[in-house]
Motif scaffolding. Sequence first.
Motif, PDB file in Angstrom:
ATOM      1  N   ARG A  49       0.678  -1.023  -0.095  1.00  0.00           N
ATOM      2  CA  ARG A  49      -0.021  -0.040  -0.114  1.00  0.00           C
ATOM      3  C   ARG A  49       0.815   1.190  -0.044  1.00  0.00           C
ATOM      4  NH1 ARG A  49      -5.450  -0.157   1.366  1.00  0.00           N
ATOM      5  NH2 ARG A  49      -5.313   1.594   2.406  1.00  0.00           N
ATOM      6  N   ALA A  52       2.391   1.560  -3.773  1.00  0.00           N
ATOM      7  CA  ALA A  52       1.314   1.994  -4.402  1.00  0.00           C
ATOM      8  C   ALA A  52       0.540   3.176  -4.229  1.00  0.00           C
ATOM      9  CB  ALA A  52       0.403   0.817  -4.547  1.00  0.00           C
ATOM     10  N   THR A  53       1.128   4.307  -3.214  1.00  0.00           N
ATOM     11  CA  THR A  53       0.872   5.385  -3.098  1.00  0.00           C
ATOM     12  C   THR A  53      -0.634   5.420  -2.249  1.00  0.00           C
ATOM     13  OG1 THR A  53      -0.690   5.891  -4.883  1.00  0.00           O
ATOM     14  CG2 THR A  53       1.752   6.309  -5.335  1.00  0.00           C
ATOM     15  N   LEU A  54      -0.814   4.363  -1.649  1.00  0.00           N
ATOM     16  CA  LEU A  54      -2.132   4.493  -0.895  1.00  0.00           C
ATOM     17  C   LEU A  54      -2.010   4.664   0.502  1.00  0.00           C
ATOM     18  CD1 LEU A  54      -3.884   1.149  -2.405  1.00  0.00           C
ATOM     19  CD2 LEU A  54      -4.106   3.635  -3.235  1.00  0.00           C
ATOM     20  N   LEU A  55      -0.969   4.618   1.069  1.00  0.00           N
ATOM     21  CA  LEU A  55      -0.602   4.822   2.395  1.00  0.00           C
ATOM     22  C   LEU A  55       0.616   5.700   2.361  1.00  0.00           C
ATOM     23  CD1 LEU A  55      -2.109   3.955   4.905  1.00  0.00           C
ATOM     24  CD2 LEU A  55      -0.517   1.899   4.876  1.00  0.00           C
ATOM     25  N   ASP A  74       1.091  11.175  -7.975  1.00  0.00           N
ATOM     26  CA  ASP A  74       0.484  11.129  -9.194  1.00  0.00           C
ATOM     27  C   ASP A  74       1.462  10.668 -10.381  1.00  0.00           C
ATOM     28  OD1 ASP A  74      -1.766  12.235  -8.088  1.00  0.00           O
ATOM     29  OD2 ASP A  74      -0.838  14.218  -8.639  1.00  0.00           O
ATOM     30  N   ARG A  77       1.740   6.661  -9.921  1.00  0.00           N
ATOM     31  CA  ARG A  77       0.146   6.114 -10.347  1.00  0.00           C
ATOM     32  C   ARG A  77       0.286   5.985 -11.681  1.00  0.00           C
ATOM     33  NH1 ARG A  77      -2.072  10.050  -6.389  1.00  0.00           N
ATOM     34  NH2 ARG A  77      -2.359   9.245  -4.475  1.00  0.00           N
ATOM     35  N   GLU A  78       0.938   6.817 -12.592  1.00  0.00           N
ATOM     36  CA  GLU A  78       0.955   6.396 -14.147  1.00  0.00           C
ATOM     37  C   GLU A  78       1.663   5.241 -14.525  1.00  0.00           C
ATOM     38  OE1 GLU A  78       1.798  10.150 -15.998  1.00  0.00           O
ATOM     39  OE2 GLU A  78       0.447  11.024 -14.909  1.00  0.00           O
ATOM     40  N   LEU A  82      -1.678  -2.283  -9.736  1.00  0.00           N
ATOM     41  CA  LEU A  82      -1.975  -2.967  -8.415  1.00  0.00           C
ATOM     42  C   LEU A  82      -3.081  -3.975  -8.539  1.00  0.00           C
ATOM     43  CD1 LEU A  82      -1.613  -3.040  -5.406  1.00  0.00           C
ATOM     44  CD2 LEU A  82      -3.349  -0.883  -5.238  1.00  0.00           C
ATOM     45  N   SER A  83      -3.019  -5.126  -7.939  1.00  0.00           N
ATOM     46  CA  SER A  83      -4.054  -5.866  -8.101  1.00  0.00           C
ATOM     47  C   SER A  83      -3.920  -6.719  -6.804  1.00  0.00           C
ATOM     48  CB  SER A  83      -3.940  -6.859  -9.393  1.00  0.00           C
ATOM     49  OG  SER A  83      -4.859  -7.838  -9.008  1.00  0.00           O
ATOM     50  N   TYR A  86      -6.979  -6.166  -1.954  1.00  0.00           N
ATOM     51  CA  TYR A  86      -7.848  -5.148  -1.535  1.00  0.00           C
ATOM     52  C   TYR A  86      -8.166  -4.227  -2.499  1.00  0.00           C
ATOM     53  CZ  TYR A  86      -6.446  -7.291   3.009  1.00  0.00           C
ATOM     54  OH  TYR A  86      -6.276  -8.210   3.934  1.00  0.00           O
ATOM     55  N   ALA A  87      -7.366  -4.397  -3.640  1.00  0.00           N
ATOM     56  CA  ALA A  87      -7.543  -3.480  -4.865  1.00  0.00           C
ATOM     57  C   ALA A  87      -8.755  -4.396  -5.571  1.00  0.00           C
ATOM     58  CB  ALA A  87      -6.294  -3.230  -5.781  1.00  0.00           C
ATOM     59  N   SER A 150      -5.273  -4.263 -13.953  1.00  0.00           N
ATOM     60  CA  SER A 150      -4.092  -3.546 -13.511  1.00  0.00           C
ATOM     61  C   SER A 150      -3.145  -3.517 -14.683  1.00  0.00           C
ATOM     62  CB  SER A 150      -3.391  -4.393 -12.257  1.00  0.00           C
ATOM     63  OG  SER A 150      -3.164  -5.371 -12.723  1.00  0.00           O
TER      64      SER A 150
ATOM     65  N   GLY B  87     -12.742  -2.521  -1.416  1.00  0.00           N
ATOM     66  CA  GLY B  87     -11.513  -2.276  -2.028  1.00  0.00           C
ATOM     67  C   GLY B  87     -11.398  -1.627  -3.495  1.00  0.00           C
ATOM     68  N   ARG B  91      -8.357   0.775  -5.396  1.00  0.00           N
ATOM     69  CA  ARG B  91      -8.286   0.768  -6.940  1.00  0.00           C
ATOM     70  C   ARG B  91      -8.013   1.972  -7.597  1.00  0.00           C
ATOM     71  NH1 ARG B  91      -8.478  -3.553  -9.836  1.00  0.00           N
ATOM     72  NH2 ARG B  91      -6.269  -4.012 -10.035  1.00  0.00           N
ATOM     73  N   ARG B  93      -7.802   5.098  -6.109  1.00  0.00           N
ATOM     74  CA  ARG B  93      -6.678   5.753  -5.395  1.00  0.00           C
ATOM     75  C   ARG B  93      -5.408   5.387  -6.214  1.00  0.00           C
ATOM     76  NH1 ARG B  93      -6.052   5.400  -0.053  1.00  0.00           N
ATOM     77  NH2 ARG B  93      -5.078   7.175   0.011  1.00  0.00           N
ATOM     78  N   SER B  94      -5.217   4.132  -6.659  1.00  0.00           N
ATOM     79  CA  SER B  94      -4.013   3.645  -7.299  1.00  0.00           C
ATOM     80  C   SER B  94      -3.942   4.271  -8.792  1.00  0.00           C
ATOM     81  CB  SER B  94      -3.604   2.297  -7.162  1.00  0.00           C
ATOM     82  OG  SER B  94      -4.551   1.556  -8.096  1.00  0.00           O
TER      83      SER B  94
END
Lengths: 326, 264
Positions: A49, A52-55, A74, A77-78, A82-83, A86-87, A150, B87, B91, B93-94
Amino acid sequence: MKSVIADHLVKTYRNGEVKALDDLSLDVEEGTVLGVLGPNGAGKTTTVRILATLLKPDSGIATVAGIDVIKHPDKVRELIGLSGQYAAVDETLTGWDNLVMFGRLYHLGKSASVKRAEELLERFSLTDSARRPIKTYSGGMRRRLDLAASLIVQPKVLFLDEPTTGLDPRGRQEMWEVIQELVKGGVTLLLTTQYLEEADQLADEIAVIDHGKVIARGTSDALKKQVGGERLEITVENVDIAKTQEIVARISTSAIHTDIRTISAPVTTGSIALMEALRALDEAKIHPLDIALKRPSLDDVFLSLTGHVAEETVAEPIKKKRGGKK
Amino acid sequence: MKYIISDVMTITKRQLLQLARIPEVLVFSTIQPVMFVLLFRFVFGGSISTGQPGGYVQLLMPGIFVQTVAFTLAATAVGLAEDMKKGLIDRFRSLPISRGAVVIGRTFGDALLNILVLTVMASAGYAVGWRPTSGGFSIFLAFLFLFMFGYALSWIGIYVGLAVKEARTVQSVGFLVTFPLTFLSNAFAPTTGMPRALQYFAEWNPVSSMVAACRQLFGLKNEFGATASSWPSQHPLETSLIYMVLLMVIFIPLSIRKYKNTSL
């Protein structure tokens, strides 16, 4: 070049009460696969996380493709896909709906999104179920679709968080094949798993984590050598335990583990060790109740690395309740 | 940033697709308000006497309209909490999309749903005798007010959904907020029968202002106001507008910030 770097990451929950990551560092060489192996709550998901910039970590630095994930999320993210646990995808929509939607969110044009969705559905053998809502999919199909989502835009770095947890053996096998196919295409992959076998199948290198720290890393072979590869397991009557322990000690150079009437130890010589053991037992007139050569499991890795079995900790209390494990 | 419009539209479209894939949601979200119309019209309609031509239903419909758009707050919150739990928000947000797009897109989807619900209710109201007496423009303005009020409230829904996270809790919280708000108002009965303290609350309650504003725009006297001399009851249109702007000014930035920082 390192595609992923995590440098001294620290993350605590509940005002420092629970330490999810405790000075964790790892890196992934471009074009290779790193398997992050550990039990539930070891910090695998937290690591993913953050990368992958979520946390945001409490402290430490992380970069993906040379870009700081905290300063320039940002841009990161490009470049990532992510898979995992939780995604997720939208279960009420069809596979086709989902992939087209994600295509649009990656800013592909309308027709490009449709074209890409159809390519991916074809590639992951989902064309037949493309027009069905995801909730009617099997666990394996759902994960494949999730993975497809993803890969809409060929990511530089792919994060797969426990891609096969909760799947039946067939689903797992299918997923492995799909991932192996991807890896051949040269993607840089960070994969978390609870299964040594999975890391062994898919990863070039493995980092074992426990309590938010990397406790060992190396190639699968190196790690297995450290664990002792296979384990000899002999179950005998109570009266024969002492003698059997002696015999096993002669065959194995590593620590012997005795669990009630089962004596086990890592061996490096495979079936030869098994035959040696049988011969010695026969000479000693011991008739084993059971004797087997076992492939190392995560527990064995942990036992050998830490001296304790892999235990589920509660470092990530909130996440455990969330979906994904179906 | 240049993709924000397309991102928002994609998210809104997703929500419409959801409705198309599970039409039950659409059916039940329109049946419930229609049921309210019928229940209030025929249960209370006979016993509450009003000085208005056309009877209770004329006063009732604005109340039910406001109540219904207020209830969609809970739907917004629950939808978002479910996306979080499953979730999907992670997704999103990523992905390299504009930060506000996901929540803005959802409020647009809910707004579109509100248009449909209001249309269905207006038809049901018409069927049981509701006849607005003002002109076409005033009626249009009333619906615009209702639409905007629903939109402003959906931002509270976004915030609640992101903050509470558990869908079932969100549902309860939603009702805990919207039930007292809609009943401690002039929506269904005169506030004059309430204890003094509640009268003041009812008088300043945004729901009351909205109901009074709609009544005025539909061509009615606002009969159910209590202390008729209070500012909100004398200026229901202005008060409603102020409330709507206030809600949006507070909750839009708050919700977008919450979305950015949200982490489970």
